[in-house]
Scaffold this motif. Sequence first.
Motif, mmCIF file in Angstrom:
data_model
loop_
_atom_site.group_PDB
_atom_site.id
_atom_site.type_symbol
_atom_site.label_atom_id
_atom_site.label_comp_id
_atom_site.label_asym_id
_atom_site.label_seq_id
_atom_site.Cartn_x
_atom_site.Cartn_y
_atom_site.Cartn_z
ATOM 1 N N LEU A 5 0.829 -1.019 -0.077
ATOM 2 C CA LEU A 5 0.108 0.257 -0.233
ATOM 3 C C LEU A 5 1.288 1.260 0.216
ATOM 4 C CD1 LEU A 5 -2.786 1.156 0.206
ATOM 5 C CD2 LEU A 5 -2.332 1.361 2.591
ATOM 6 N N PHE A 6 0.932 2.391 -1.148
ATOM 7 C CA PHE A 6 1.680 3.241 -1.366
ATOM 8 C C PHE A 6 0.705 4.348 -0.236
ATOM 9 C CE2 PHE A 6 2.968 0.545 -4.639
ATOM 10 C CZ PHE A 6 4.803 1.125 -3.885
ATOM 11 N N VAL A 7 1.245 5.176 0.577
ATOM 12 C CA VAL A 7 0.048 6.419 1.227
ATOM 13 C C VAL A 7 0.495 7.791 0.785
ATOM 14 C CG1 VAL A 7 -0.664 6.974 3.433
ATOM 15 C CG2 VAL A 7 -0.466 4.518 2.248
ATOM 16 N N CYS A 8 0.150 8.674 0.623
ATOM 17 C CA CYS A 8 0.352 10.332 0.467
ATOM 18 C C CYS A 8 -0.751 11.158 1.216
ATOM 19 C CB CYS A 8 0.748 10.536 -1.520
ATOM 20 S SG CYS A 8 -0.218 10.693 -2.449
ATOM 21 N N LEU A 9 -1.046 12.099 0.879
ATOM 22 C CA LEU A 9 -1.534 12.958 2.090
ATOM 23 C C LEU A 9 -2.770 13.071 0.987
ATOM 24 C CD1 LEU A 9 -2.253 15.170 3.497
ATOM 25 C CD2 LEU A 9 -1.216 16.802 2.099
ATOM 26 N N GLY A 10 -2.920 13.093 -0.144
ATOM 27 C CA GLY A 10 -4.373 13.374 -1.006
ATOM 28 C C GLY A 10 -4.620 12.024 -1.739
ATOM 29 N N ASN A 11 -3.546 11.270 -2.207
ATOM 30 C CA ASN A 11 -3.856 9.821 -2.811
ATOM 31 C C ASN A 11 -4.718 10.619 -4.149
ATOM 32 O OD1 ASN A 11 -5.818 7.054 -3.005
ATOM 33 N ND2 ASN A 11 -4.102 7.011 -4.121
ATOM 34 N N ILE A 12 -3.600 10.941 -4.926
ATOM 35 C CA ILE A 12 -4.056 11.845 -6.497
ATOM 36 C C ILE A 12 -2.770 12.084 -6.858
ATOM 37 C CG2 ILE A 12 -6.431 12.967 -5.570
ATOM 38 C CD1 ILE A 12 -5.690 15.239 -5.894
ATOM 39 N N CYS A 13 -1.687 11.968 -6.387
ATOM 40 C CA CYS A 13 -0.128 12.502 -7.367
ATOM 41 C C CYS A 13 0.654 11.172 -7.034
ATOM 42 C CB CYS A 13 -0.442 13.875 -7.210
ATOM 43 S SG CYS A 13 -1.087 15.016 -7.610
ATOM 44 N N THR A 55 -0.706 13.427 -13.228
ATOM 45 C CA THR A 55 -0.107 12.580 -12.595
ATOM 46 C C THR A 55 -0.702 11.205 -14.070
ATOM 47 O OG1 THR A 55 -0.053 12.020 -10.576
ATOM 48 C CG2 THR A 55 0.219 10.241 -11.282
ATOM 49 N N GLN A 56 -1.773 11.739 -14.290
ATOM 50 C CA GLN A 56 -1.930 10.679 -15.739
ATOM 51 C C GLN A 56 -1.332 11.065 -16.454
ATOM 52 O OE1 GLN A 56 -6.860 10.495 -16.385
ATOM 53 N NE2 GLN A 56 -7.251 11.641 -13.888
ATOM 54 N N ASP A 57 -1.360 12.643 -16.818
ATOM 55 C CA ASP A 57 -1.021 12.497 -18.068
ATOM 56 C C ASP A 57 1.240 12.105 -18.078
ATOM 57 O OD1 ASP A 57 -3.098 13.961 -18.909
ATOM 58 O OD2 ASP A 57 -2.029 16.060 -18.306
ATOM 59 N N LYS A 58 1.761 12.691 -17.052
ATOM 60 C CA LYS A 58 3.278 12.252 -16.872
ATOM 61 C C LYS A 58 2.663 9.717 -17.575
ATOM 62 C CE LYS A 58 5.240 13.431 -16.737
ATOM 63 N NZ LYS A 58 6.581 14.849 -18.210
ATOM 64 N N LEU A 59 1.812 9.519 -16.644
ATOM 65 C CA LEU A 59 1.877 8.639 -16.801
ATOM 66 C C LEU A 59 1.615 7.446 -18.286
ATOM 67 C CD1 LEU A 59 -0.021 7.144 -13.447
ATOM 68 C CD2 LEU A 59 2.616 6.940 -13.527
ATOM 69 N N LYS A 60 1.051 8.761 -18.668
ATOM 70 C CA LYS A 60 0.719 8.162 -19.915
ATOM 71 C C LYS A 60 1.785 8.057 -21.013
ATOM 72 C CE LYS A 60 -3.250 9.369 -23.906
ATOM 73 N NZ LYS A 60 -4.115 10.674 -23.368
ATOM 74 N N PRO A 124 4.114 16.970 -6.326
ATOM 75 C CA PRO A 124 3.548 17.988 -7.287
ATOM 76 C C PRO A 124 2.462 18.478 -7.364
ATOM 77 C CG PRO A 124 3.242 15.749 -8.020
ATOM 78 C CD PRO A 124 3.811 15.370 -6.872
ATOM 79 N N TYR A 125 1.498 17.849 -6.627
ATOM 80 C CA TYR A 125 0.625 18.750 -6.556
ATOM 81 C C TYR A 125 1.088 19.894 -5.852
ATOM 82 C CZ TYR A 125 -4.213 20.054 -4.471
ATOM 83 O OH TYR A 125 -4.631 21.016 -4.598
ATOM 84 N N TYR A 126 2.288 20.376 -4.928
ATOM 85 C CA TYR A 126 3.115 21.188 -4.867
ATOM 86 C C TYR A 126 3.872 22.589 -5.964
ATOM 87 C CZ TYR A 126 -0.084 20.712 -0.517
ATOM 88 O OH TYR A 126 -0.835 20.724 0.033
ATOM 89 N N THR A 127 4.611 21.325 -6.499
ATOM 90 C CA THR A 127 5.858 21.694 -7.255
ATOM 91 C C THR A 127 5.676 21.841 -8.492
ATOM 92 O OG1 THR A 127 6.233 19.666 -7.660
ATOM 93 C CG2 THR A 127 7.859 20.575 -5.598
ATOM 94 N N GLY A 128 4.833 20.855 -9.353
ATOM 95 C CA GLY A 128 4.133 20.851 -10.193
ATOM 96 C C GLY A 128 5.353 19.983 -11.274
ATOM 97 N N ASP A 129 6.351 19.635 -10.344
ATOM 98 C CA ASP A 129 7.048 18.918 -11.213
ATOM 99 C C ASP A 129 6.229 17.282 -11.211
ATOM 100 O OD1 ASP A 129 9.127 17.721 -12.108
ATOM 101 O OD2 ASP A 129 10.207 18.961 -11.825
ATOM 102 N N PHE A 130 5.752 16.799 -12.416
ATOM 103 C CA PHE A 130 5.357 15.802 -12.539
ATOM 104 C C PHE A 130 6.708 14.491 -13.112
ATOM 105 C CE2 PHE A 130 1.844 17.728 -12.244
ATOM 106 C CZ PHE A 130 0.968 16.513 -10.811
ATOM 107 N N GLN A 131 7.127 15.218 -13.566
ATOM 108 C CA GLN A 131 8.882 14.388 -14.285
ATOM 109 C C GLN A 131 9.562 13.803 -13.030
ATOM 110 O OE1 GLN A 131 9.012 13.361 -17.634
ATOM 111 N NE2 GLN A 131 10.395 12.016 -16.140
ATOM 112 N N GLU A 132 10.294 14.848 -12.050
ATOM 113 C CA GLU A 132 10.719 14.639 -11.494
ATOM 114 C C GLU A 132 10.143 13.694 -10.290
ATOM 115 O OE1 GLU A 132 13.220 15.891 -7.478
ATOM 116 O OE2 GLU A 132 10.671 17.661 -8.032
ATOM 117 N N THR A 133 9.121 13.663 -9.529
ATOM 118 C CA THR A 133 8.165 13.153 -8.661
ATOM 119 C C THR A 133 7.804 11.394 -10.057
ATOM 120 O OG1 THR A 133 7.206 14.563 -7.765
ATOM 121 C CG2 THR A 133 5.872 12.462 -8.045
ATOM 122 N N TYR A 134 7.277 11.128 -11.089
ATOM 123 C CA TYR A 134 7.589 10.006 -11.614
ATOM 124 C C TYR A 134 8.785 9.341 -11.613
ATOM 125 C CZ TYR A 134 8.112 7.016 -15.020
ATOM 126 O OH TYR A 134 7.890 5.311 -16.438
#
Length: 153
Positions: A5-13, A55-60, A124-134
């Motif tokens: 189980l992976f857990v973060c604050l909002g479960n959207i990013c 998140t959806q766009d980066k994974l796509k 990335p919800y706050y940083t906007g950097d979905f690539q770094e997170t990915y």
Amino acid sequence: MIRVLFVCLGNICRSPMAEAVMRDLIEKEHLNDKIEVDSAATSSWHVGEPPHRGTQDKLKEYGISTTGMRGRQLQQADVEKFAYIIGMDESNIRNIRTMLGDPHSPKIFRFLDLTEHHKDVPDPYYTGDFQETYDLVREGCQALLVKIKQELL
């Protein structure tokens, strides 16, 4: 069956990104019958929502699906169901331990502590950097898969 189980604050990013990446790696290794993954939030803000558009766009971009994924909140029953409960940052870890009433369980740990980075996964919800997170999530998932495969031997 080993459940993660992976857990973060909002479960959207971050945590749904980790769930999707891990599922993709598991499928490519033909381990679907041995490893199961899910994700959850410490908050209830986004329960029932799909992953964040970023998140959806980066994974796509990488051909990884988020179909059917919806945000949910961490539940007490998760402590029994999952072999690993992995927080994306130190704040998540503190919240997980408090919510589950399990302050010292070795099954609860910070995601990137499995890598050479030993740091939080930036949100990335706050940083906007979905690539770094990915990139960090992918590295963490690969390290976790190595760990789990050793257990399966």
